[in-house]
Scaffold this motif. Structure first.
Motif, short mmCIF file in Angstrom:
data_model
loop_
_atom_site.label_atom_id
_atom_site.label_comp_id
_atom_site.label_asym_id
_atom_site.label_seq_id
_atom_site.Cartn_x
_atom_site.Cartn_y
_atom_site.Cartn_z
N MET A 1 -4.54 0.35 -9.36
CA MET A 1 -4.69 0.96 -10.68
C MET A 1 -5.95 0.50 -11.38
O MET A 1 -5.91 -0.16 -12.41
N LEU B 1 -9.95 15.23 -6.29
CA LEU B 1 -9.55 14.39 -5.16
C LEU B 1 -10.83 13.97 -4.46
O LEU B 1 -11.58 14.81 -3.98
N LEU C 1 -8.26 12.54 -13.19
CA LEU C 1 -7.94 13.60 -14.13
C LEU C 1 -9.06 13.66 -15.16
O LEU C 1 -9.47 12.61 -15.69
N SER D 1 1.29 6.92 -6.65
CA SER D 1 0.12 7.67 -7.10
C SER D 1 0.25 9.15 -6.78
O SER D 1 -0.08 10.00 -7.58
N TRP D 2 0.78 9.46 -5.58
CA TRP D 2 0.94 10.87 -5.23
C TRP D 2 1.91 11.53 -6.19
O TRP D 2 1.73 12.67 -6.59
N ALA E 1 -7.81 9.92 -6.89
CA ALA E 1 -7.65 11.16 -7.66
C ALA E 1 -8.01 10.85 -9.10
O ALA E 1 -7.73 9.76 -9.60
N ASP F 1 0.78 4.18 -2.69
CA ASP F 1 0.50 5.56 -2.31
C ASP F 1 1.55 6.51 -2.85
O ASP F 1 1.25 7.54 -3.43
N LEU G 1 0.12 12.20 -9.33
CA LEU G 1 -0.83 13.29 -9.13
C LEU G 1 -0.11 14.64 -9.15
O LEU G 1 -0.57 15.60 -9.81
N LEU H 1 -8.74 9.30 -16.28
CA LEU H 1 -7.66 8.65 -15.55
C LEU H 1 -8.00 8.68 -14.07
O LEU H 1 -8.28 9.73 -13.52
N MET I 1 -9.06 19.20 -15.33
CA MET I 1 -9.41 19.28 -13.92
C MET I 1 -8.83 18.09 -13.17
O MET I 1 -8.80 16.96 -13.69
N VAL I 2 -8.39 18.31 -11.95
CA VAL I 2 -7.97 17.24 -11.05
C VAL I 2 -9.00 17.15 -9.92
O VAL I 2 -9.39 18.18 -9.36
N ILE J 1 0.73 15.62 -12.62
CA ILE J 1 -0.43 16.13 -13.37
C ILE J 1 -0.75 17.57 -12.95
O ILE J 1 -0.99 18.45 -13.77
N ARG K 1 0.83 -1.20 0.00
CA ARG K 1 0.00 0.00 0.00
C ARG K 1 0.87 1.26 0.00
O ARG K 1 0.61 2.23 -0.67
N ILE L 1 -0.83 21.06 -15.20
CA ILE L 1 -1.95 22.01 -15.25
C ILE L 1 -1.49 23.41 -14.88
O ILE L 1 -1.88 24.40 -15.49
N LEU M 1 -6.68 7.45 -10.26
CA LEU M 1 -5.55 6.97 -9.48
C LEU M 1 -6.03 6.69 -8.06
O LEU M 1 -6.35 7.62 -7.33
N PRO M 2 -6.09 5.39 -7.64
CA PRO M 2 -6.41 5.12 -6.24
C PRO M 2 -5.24 5.57 -5.37
O PRO M 2 -4.10 5.22 -5.64
N LEU M 3 -5.52 6.35 -4.36
CA LEU M 3 -4.44 6.91 -3.54
C LEU M 3 -4.32 6.21 -2.20
O LEU M 3 -3.25 6.15 -1.62
N HIS M 4 -5.45 5.73 -1.71
CA HIS M 4 -5.47 5.16 -0.38
C HIS M 4 -6.75 4.36 -0.30
O HIS M 4 -7.50 4.27 -1.27
#
Lengths: 318, 232
Positions: B217, B204, B181, A11-12, B179, A8, A15, B169, B201-202, A18, A4, A22, B171-174
């Motif tokens: 994923m 959360l 896109l 992914s962060w 998140a 994490d 993110l 898109l 746009m993003v 991205i 995990r 932007i 993205l699993p964060l936890h």
């Protein structure tokens, strides 16, 4: 558990990548919007009437105002015409506009002098020939007043689509078309008059804004910057040791060097509105608010600007 | 006198708007509080409650802006929204937030379209699934009502806006966070100017009642395999 954490972090990181893209994209768009092309040809028509027929209606400042504004326009690269006092007739103003037939650039018309309302209640500026001396009295020649309808008809007739009207005269807010917006400044501004704002909080404007949306038919093409509201006087003053000046024009002139709110080096009609309004509020209105019990001393006023979605750059910052 | 007439005319509109929004809120989320209370008693959330999500959304883009008889000019904008949503694969969402529009680029005639900021309230509906091949997408539409004020002025105006949004898109964060896109096409239904454009746009998103850990994923089976490979 380790799995995990790995996910994490991965992914962060993506993110953030991205978000960075932007931000760069947004920054590029903003910078792209700041590239300002060289101005096309611009014309200023400047009018000031201090010396009206007779002596009871004379003003002190308008010829000075016209001279100062004409000098500013010249420094800024405008060409055009300046007329003062008896040269400022209705026929002359409308003829100056008509002579621009075929001109495709920006036309700015500045007027300093008396303003009034017609018998139909429409705001009007008062050229020299709108007052005539007959015997011992001075009479108003209503047919020689100039209303927003007259000016728009003249501009339309000459095919002028880029036009700005700057009025330092009483009741000049009557020339301002709110368009699809609602103006938050009351036509009679002041603590003892219509208040300092029509809306106590942002959402308070919702009802009037919806009404403006529903009832909107068309916008006036002219962007107007007016010294005062539809129901109030515009004032003139004399600085210590200086020449008489219209209070609004005084701050308009200073705005060319101090009114650049967004820091891009250019002054738009909206920025000049904001600057003149804030300085009149802080310097002029604040002084007169210290005499609330004496209505003869109560001379506060507030500029108004068109609700048009378009604004014009008038000056480079000096 | 005119002012009084204007306010009186606007009152039914305001009341209608308020009851419309209240009705939407009730229909969309009226049972969520009850279900949350039951979950607190019984310890196990209902399937519907598990899909409830709160989201923070932000991003920026550009519109093409123009008035009749005047030129088309690019206008940058950014948007920040708070959203509450429920349902899967069909999702209904209520949102509120802020829209910031820069002044447009300047035309050779030295005019530009004015910048403004707006607060907006919206209702959206979207579908999440494998719409195009194996790649999961969420495709939705959002209608909003906005109250705006031109920058450096005291002029206020109202407008509805329509946005078509695709989340391409995820993205699993936890355990309960993800998140996304997304790309947004927007059209502002203003009375005196046209604004049409797009934005990135993003989002959360937080699922407070979600039980299961999301698979790695979710959006991309290929990336998921690579991720496991890296771990092993």
């Amino acid at each position: 558990m380790n799995n995990r954490i790995l996910v994490d972090c991965f992914s962060w990181g993506r993110l953030l990548f991205i978000v960075r893209i932007i931000m760069v994209l947004g920054g590029g768009l903003t910078l792209g919007g700041c590239t300002i092309p060289e101005a096309s040809q611009r014309v200023a028509l400047v009018y000031g009437v201090a010396d009206y027929p007779g002596s009871s209606n004379d003003l002190s400042a308008p010829t000075n105002d016209a001279a100062n504004m004409a000098a500013l326009f010249t420094r800024q690269g405008y060409t055009g015409t300046k007329r003062t006092d008896s040269d400022v007739t209705k026929a002359a103003i409308l003829s100056d506009i008509k002579n621009l037939q075929g001109f495709s650039g920006l036309v700015v018309l500045y007027f300093s002098g008396h303003g009034t309302a017609t018998s139909e209640g429409k705001a009007a500026i008062v050229p020299h020939d709108a007052l005539q001396v007959s015997g011992q009295s001075v009479t108003l020649q209503e047919q020689n007043l100039i209303t927003a309808v007259d000016l728009n008809a003249a501009f339309d007739g000459a095919g002028i689509t880029h036009r700005v009207l700057i009025l330092d005269s009483c009741y000049s807010g009557g020339f301002v078309d709110a368009g699809a917006t609602t103006d938050g400044i009351p036509p009679l501004y002041g603590y003892l008059d219509g208040g300092t704002s029509r809306y106590g909080f942002f959402l308070g404007a919702l009802g009037d804004a919806i009404t403006a949306y529903v009832s909107y038919e068309s916008s006036d093409s002219t962007v107007v910057l007016a010294a005062a509201g539809m129901g109030e006087y515009s004032w003139e003053s004399k600085t210590s040791g200086g020449s008489p000046t219209g209070v609004f024009t005084y701050y308009l002139l200073r705005g060319a060097s101090s009114g650049d709110a967004d820091g891009d080096g250019y002054l738009t009609t909206t920025e000049l509105y904001a600057y003149t309004a804030s300085r009149i509020g802080a310097d002029w209105n604040a002084y007169y608010q210290s005499y609330p019990a004496d209505s003869t001393q109560y001379a506060d006023f507030h500029p108004h600007v068109s609700g048009n979605a378009r604004e014009y750059i008038l000056f480079k910052k000096e | 006198m005119d002012r009084r007439i204007a306010i009186r005319d606007a009152l039914p509109l305001r009341r209608g708007l308020f009851f419309f929004v209240a009705l939407l809120l009730g229909v969309a989320f009226g049972d969520v509080t009850l279900q949350a209370q039951e979950t607190a008693k019984e310890g196990s959330p209902s399937p519907v409650l598990e899909t409830v999500a709160y989201a923070l959304q932000g991003g920026g883009g550009v519109w093409a802006s123009w008035q009749e008889d005047y030129g088309v000019l690019p206008q940058a904008h950014s948007q920040f929204m708070l959203e509450v949503s429920r349902g899967e694969p069909w999702r209904i969402a209520l949102s509120m937030g802020f829209l910031f529009a820069q002044p447009s680029a300047v035309s050779p005639f030295w005019y530009r379209y004015r910048g403004f900021w707006a607060t907006q309230f919206g209702l959206g509906y979207s579908y999440k699934g494998k719409i195009l091949g194996e790649w999961p997408l969420a495709l939705g539409v959002r209608g909003s009502l906005a109250l705006a004020q031109y920058t450096y002025s005291d002029s206020y105006f109202f407008f509805p806006l329509v946005e078509v949004q695709t989340e391409f898109l995820t993205l699993p964060l936890h355990l309960r966070w993800e998140a996304t896109l997304s790309g947004t096409l927007s059209y502002l239904l203003r009375r005196d100017i046209y604004n049409v454009g797009g934005a990135l746009m993003v989002t959360l998103r937080w699922y407070p009642w979600k039980k299961e850990q999301p698979s790695l994923m979710v959006s991309s089976p290929v990336s998921s395999t690579q991720e496991r490979g890296a771990y092993e």
